[in-house]
Design an enzyme around this catalytic site. Structure first.
Site, PDB file in Angstrom:
ATOM      1  N   ALA A   9      12.927   2.690  -2.780  1.00 31.53           N
ATOM      2  CA  ALA A   9      14.019   2.420  -2.131  1.00 31.53           C
ATOM      3  C   ALA A   9      14.699   3.789  -1.638  1.00 31.53           C
ATOM      4  O   ALA A   9      15.930   3.643  -1.311  1.00 31.53           O
ATOM      5  CB  ALA A   9      14.980   1.634  -2.631  1.00 31.53           C
ATOM      6  N   TYR A  16      -5.636  -1.640   3.250  1.00 34.02           N
ATOM      7  CA  TYR A  16      -4.470  -1.919   3.224  1.00 34.02           C
ATOM      8  C   TYR A  16      -4.450  -3.491   3.565  1.00 34.02           C
ATOM      9  O   TYR A  16      -3.450  -4.098   2.643  1.00 34.02           O
ATOM     10  CB  TYR A  16      -3.781  -1.304   4.337  1.00 34.02           C
ATOM     11  CG  TYR A  16      -2.471  -1.807   4.682  1.00 34.02           C
ATOM     12  CD1 TYR A  16      -1.203  -1.115   3.750  1.00 34.02           C
ATOM     13  CD2 TYR A  16      -1.657  -2.793   5.548  1.00 34.02           C
ATOM     14  CE1 TYR A  16       0.174  -1.460   4.036  1.00 34.02           C
ATOM     15  CE2 TYR A  16      -0.444  -2.993   5.673  1.00 34.02           C
ATOM     16  CZ  TYR A  16       0.655  -2.468   4.912  1.00 34.02           C
ATOM     17  OH  TYR A  16       1.679  -2.943   4.910  1.00 34.02           O
ATOM     18  N   GLY A  34      13.255   4.029   4.570  1.00 32.56           N
ATOM     19  CA  GLY A  34      12.355   2.963   4.933  1.00 32.56           C
ATOM     20  C   GLY A  34      13.118   1.553   4.616  1.00 32.56           C
ATOM     21  O   GLY A  34      14.509   1.343   4.475  1.00 32.56           O
TER      22      GLY A  34
HETATM   23  N1  LIG Z   1       7.047  -0.608   8.462  1.00 28.05           N
HETATM   24  C1  LIG Z   1       6.324  -1.760   8.992  1.00 28.05           C
HETATM   25  O1  LIG Z   1       6.035  -2.087   9.954  1.00 28.05           O
HETATM   26  C2  LIG Z   1       5.755  -2.587   7.668  1.00 28.05           C
HETATM   27  C3  LIG Z   1       5.115  -3.849   8.026  1.00 28.05           C
HETATM   28  C4  LIG Z   1       4.533  -4.466   7.132  1.00 28.05           C
HETATM   29  C5  LIG Z   1       4.815  -4.524   5.821  1.00 28.05           C
HETATM   30  N2  LIG Z   1       5.271  -3.253   5.277  1.00 28.05           N
HETATM   31  C6  LIG Z   1       5.655  -3.068   3.939  1.00 28.05           C
HETATM   32  O2  LIG Z   1       7.113  -2.820   3.687  1.00 28.05           O
HETATM   33  C7  LIG Z   1       7.284  -2.060   2.506  1.00 28.05           C
HETATM   34  C8  LIG Z   1       8.030  -0.808   2.998  1.00 28.05           C
HETATM   35  O3  LIG Z   1       7.339  -0.267   4.023  1.00 28.05           O
HETATM   36  P1  LIG Z   1       8.022   1.240   4.815  1.00 28.05           P
HETATM   37  O4  LIG Z   1       7.705   0.956   6.433  1.00 28.05           O
HETATM   38  O5  LIG Z   1       9.472   1.191   4.603  1.00 28.05           O
HETATM   39  O6  LIG Z   1       7.219   2.259   4.381  1.00 28.05           O
HETATM   40  P2  LIG Z   1       7.770   3.832   4.194  1.00 28.05           P
HETATM   41  O7  LIG Z   1       8.499   4.237   5.027  1.00 28.05           O
HETATM   42  O8  LIG Z   1       6.229   4.755   3.988  1.00 28.05           O
HETATM   43  O9  LIG Z   1       8.406   3.882   2.609  1.00 28.05           O
HETATM   44  C9  LIG Z   1       7.407   3.410   1.490  1.00 28.05           C
HETATM   45  C10 LIG Z   1       8.285   3.663   0.231  1.00 28.05           C
HETATM   46  O10 LIG Z   1       7.469   3.275  -0.772  1.00 28.05           O
HETATM   47  C11 LIG Z   1       7.453   4.404  -1.772  1.00 28.05           C
HETATM   48  N3  LIG Z   1       6.321   4.296  -2.439  1.00 28.05           N
HETATM   49  C12 LIG Z   1       4.858   4.800  -2.055  1.00 28.05           C
HETATM   50  N4  LIG Z   1       4.150   4.703  -3.118  1.00 28.05           N
HETATM   51  C13 LIG Z   1       5.066   4.731  -4.352  1.00 28.05           C
HETATM   52  C14 LIG Z   1       4.712   4.716  -5.666  1.00 28.05           C
HETATM   53  N5  LIG Z   1       3.604   5.011  -6.029  1.00 28.05           N
HETATM   54  N6  LIG Z   1       5.784   4.435  -6.625  1.00 28.05           N
HETATM   55  C15 LIG Z   1       7.015   4.267  -6.018  1.00 28.05           C
HETATM   56  N7  LIG Z   1       7.486   4.171  -4.828  1.00 28.05           N
HETATM   57  C16 LIG Z   1       6.220   4.497  -3.646  1.00 28.05           C
HETATM   58  C17 LIG Z   1       7.915   5.528  -0.982  1.00 28.05           C
HETATM   59  O11 LIG Z   1       8.197   6.646  -1.704  1.00 28.05           O
HETATM   60  P3  LIG Z   1       8.102   8.192  -1.581  1.00 28.05           P
HETATM   61  O12 LIG Z   1       9.136   8.471  -0.523  1.00 28.05           O
HETATM   62  O13 LIG Z   1       8.070   8.883  -2.730  1.00 28.05           O
HETATM   63  O14 LIG Z   1       6.760   8.200  -0.482  1.00 28.05           O
HETATM   64  C18 LIG Z   1       8.756   4.940   0.091  1.00 28.05           C
HETATM   65  O15 LIG Z   1      10.084   5.237  -0.699  1.00 28.05           O
HETATM   66  C19 LIG Z   1       5.725  -1.470   2.345  1.00 28.05           C
HETATM   67  O16 LIG Z   1       5.173  -2.212   1.183  1.00 28.05           O
HETATM   68  C20 LIG Z   1       4.873  -1.799   3.405  1.00 28.05           C
HETATM   69  O17 LIG Z   1       3.552  -2.089   3.214  1.00 28.05           O
HETATM   70  C21 LIG Z   1       6.054  -2.371   6.225  1.00 28.05           C
END
Ligand SMILES: NC(=O)c1ccc[n+]([C@@H]2O[C@H](COP(=O)([O-])OP(=O)(O)OC[C@H]3O[C@@H](n4cnc5c(N)ncnc54)[C@H](OP(=O)(O)O)[C@@H]3O)[C@@H](O)[C@H]2O)c1
Length: 247
Positions: A11, A170, A14
């Site tokens: 959190a 993924y 994103g």
């Molecule tokens: N964006 C989209 O269009 C989309 C669509 C469908 C589903 N989702 C899902 O929604 C969720 C959030 O996506 P987002 O777009 O906000 O992604 P994002 O911008 O890449 O942010 C991902 C977040 O997850 C954290 N993270 C990754 N690996 C981690 C770990 N091992 N332990 C703790 N935190 C971790 C990251 O931390 P760091 O900053 O440390 O890397 C970051 O805070 C994800 O599960 C993604 O698969 C997103």
């Protein structure tokens, strides 16, 4: 009744950050998980501009000792947890999804394992660790951040919105996460806990990229709705906004 307590993983930026902000504005006491302490503190400062009760845990979802630390934190301070948003997630590689890390025939085993470790095994383990605290809540809510790319029905259906958008590691990790949603919801039927999968939409974030059609402010809506479901709300479902998606 005191404020609801929520834990949102990933959190610091994103969709996770936006979800924390929106829950916070709705009167929930939020605790954000951030792998990086500095980024977490920055996010926490922004949250506290919107209200008082927010906190941050340095939290890597793939680190079991962080799961135990999160349990101890919520147990000692609140004796319960009301909302768990399993938001942290990774993609297999960059966008557009070309290259072996997105391929089904060529994906390296290491990539497959790394993506499943974060997007599936770690989510299951964290939820299991925090479940005793969610059971103490009068209205426990678990939200698993899935994706429309998890849908086997859509992947098998020529002409579906995602038929040509395949990234095996993924997609399969999120399909497995959806299986966890269904199985856990079944096991928790008859309790106060609801478990659902969320597709946030294709959202402008570091993962979604600039070409995504949905703004970040809307990208948290599905998670927030499922985190605050009323007592007669669904459990064991897969949703985008208020629309069910096919498994
Ligand atoms: N964006 C989209 O269009 C989309 C669509 C469908 C589903 N989702 C899902 O929604 C969720 C959030 O996506 P987002 O777009 O906000 O992604 P994002 O911008 O890449 O942010 C991902 C977040 O997850 C954290 N993270 C990754 N690996 C981690 C770990 N091992 N332990 C703790 N935190 C971790 C990251 O931390 P760091 O900053 O440390 O890397 C970051 O805070 C994800 O599960 C993604 O698969 C997103």
């Amino acid at each position: 009744m005191s404020k609801k307590i929520a834990f949102i993983t990933g959190a610091n930026r994103g969709i996770g950050f936006q979800t924390a902000l929106d829950l916070h504005k709705a009167g929930v006491s939020v605790v954000i998980g951030s792998r990086d302490q500095k980024q977490g503190e920055q996010a926490l400062r922004k949250l506290r501009e919107a209200g008082e009760e927010a906190d941050m845990l340095v939290f890597d979802v793939t680190n079991p000792s962080h799961h135990k630390a999160a349990y101890d934190y919520f147990h000692s301070r609140h004796g319960r947890l009301d909302i768990l948003v399993n938001n942290a997630g990774i993609a297999a590689g960059g966008f557009p999804p070309v290259g072996p890390e997105h391929s089904t025939a060529d994906v390296p085993a290491e990539t497959l394992r790394r993506v499943f470790d974060t997007n599936f095994f770690a989510q299951v383990a964290l939820t299991q660790t925090l479940l005793p605290l969610l059971k103490k809540s009068p209205a426990g809510r678990i939200v698993n951040l899935s994706s429309i790319l998890a849908s086997l029905k859509f992947h098998a259906e020529p002409g579906s919105p995602i038929y040509d958008a395949k990234s095996f590691a993924y997609d399969a990790s999120k399909t497995a996460l959806n299986a966890f949603t269904i199985h856990l919801a079944y096991e928790l039927r008859g309790t106060n806990i609801k478990v659902n999968s969320a597709h946030p939409g294709w959202v402008k974030t570091d993962m979604g990229g600039d070409q995504a059609p949905m703004e970040l402010a809307d990208g948290s809506k599905t998670s927030v709705a499922l985190a605050t479901l009323p007592v007669d709300g669904p459990s064991g479902g897969f949703f985008h906004l208020d629309q069910p998606l096919p498994w």
